[in-house]
Enzyme design. Sequence first.
Site, PDB file in Angstrom:
ATOM      1  CD  GLU A  80      -3.102  -0.960   0.270  1.00 60.29           C
ATOM      2  OE1 GLU A  80      -3.140   0.041  -0.461  1.00 60.29           O
ATOM      3  OE2 GLU A  80      -3.952  -1.865   0.240  1.00 60.29           O
ATOM      4  NE  ARG A  84      -3.813   2.821  -0.577  1.00 58.16           N
ATOM      5  CZ  ARG A  84      -5.091   2.739  -0.193  1.00 58.16           C
ATOM      6  NH1 ARG A  84      -5.755   3.809   0.130  1.00 58.16           N
ATOM      7  NH2 ARG A  84      -5.706   1.569  -0.120  1.00 58.16           N
ATOM      8  CG  ASP A 213      -5.985  -7.059  -7.531  1.00 55.71           C
ATOM      9  OD1 ASP A 213      -4.914  -7.274  -6.958  1.00 55.71           O
ATOM     10  OD2 ASP A 213      -6.905  -6.394  -7.015  1.00 55.71           O
ATOM     11  CD  GLU A 347     -11.084  -1.498  -8.033  1.00 55.04           C
ATOM     12  OE1 GLU A 347     -12.244  -1.211  -7.681  1.00 55.04           O
ATOM     13  OE2 GLU A 347     -10.094  -1.337  -7.294  1.00 55.04           O
TER      14      GLU A 347
END
Length: 455
Positions: A80, A84, A213, A347
Amino acid sequence: MMKHAWDNYRQYGWGHNELKPIARKGHSTNIFGNSQMGATIVDALDTLYIMGLHDEFREGQEWIDKNLDFSVNSEVSVFEVNIRFIGGLLAAYYLSGQEVFKIKAVQLAGKLLPAFNTPTGIPWAMVNLKSGVGRNWGWASAGSSILAEFGTLHMEFVHLSYLTGDPVYYNKVMHIRKLLQKMDRPNGLYPNYLNPRTGRWGQHHTSVGGLGDSFYEYLLKAWLMSDKMDTEARKMYDDAIEAIEKHLIRKSNGGLTFIGEWKNGHLERKMGHLTCFAGGMFALGADGSRDDKAGHYLQLGAEIAHTCHESYDRTTLKLGPEAFKFDGGVEAVAVRQNEKYYILRPEVIETYWYMWRFTHDPKYRQWGWEATQAIDKYCRVSGGFSGVKDVYSSSPTYDDVQQSFFLAETLKYLYLLFSNDDLLPLDNWVFNTEAHPLPVLHLANTTLSGNPAYR
Ligand code: DMJ
């Protein structure tokens, strides 16, 4: 909408990671550790820049310059923080040219490096920024690291080596790739769990949604960001997608194409909101596909976009649920109560935008506009934007979180969907999995040790 989200964060959550728009105070989760790292500021910077909100951008820059400090005793998610913070800082640097963003990105990357000190070099999920001690999530199968976490570092780390001239970052991610290449893959699929001590797969679960993903996304994007020189990544992507198509992609009785999950030896006929990004990925990967199947992959992208639109359209709020089934007479509808929420995720809109760029079919703008109106009607509160707990209820309750990815991704993709193609053209920019644009690297004359693609 961006102004509303930002101004309220500015007023009530400034410096905190996220905003609670109803309680009107700061919010955080364990992915950011226990420290106020201004996640929303870093995640939102490039969106502000692209939208021409330059005063807000400057305010964010000033906060980062004065307050963003990584020498804190705080245990953060490596993945993360990479997508980010490092992604956000690098994009802000490339767009604005302001050195402070590059300096902070490199400082932070240095703090993540101890996470790679495992017997295999597969990084821990979490690392303490001060002590450098790493560990994995308690819930992950057999002490494993997660495919979508350790497999979603490549873009940012290659850029870090490019910008600093230090191969350490590049070597870390290439080591992960080499290790994955050597492993057996059940049915050609990559399981979601890999033990960093033993180098063995954990449970044989495979997903193009949560836990899997962005690993697939970064194989394709590694190739794109290398100006299509990194053919090794392209081959891994092509092989993986072929196995996914064979084993995970099906058509429902009602004719909707969906991507299921492989679990305990069978296909679960359920698709997550997260999986909907794959429509855009298939479209983005169409050009350059094996056996010249560009038309096929563009069509597959369109079918996934259609299915995901249906998951929105079949709800009361016209917002998509977290997961939806294709089983027992149900089509693209959530069954369990705890899968009916919408937390401002990007998404589906991301896929609309890629499909728009590649086809210019006006239905994608139409669908994006439907989603915009629904978000503005049902998620806007006076103190910002909130997720909702049940998209099938006409009187939804709020979760009271304004996610940082709402500003980084959802609003950026919407803005791009209604902008001309010359704003961040896909020939020159590759978006990381948090929608932070990084430029294509033309490295033919530069040396990044190890990979022939970069010689
Ligand atoms: C974001 O942080 C990224 O898009 C990530 O790849 C998946 N989850 C969220 C948004 O839903």
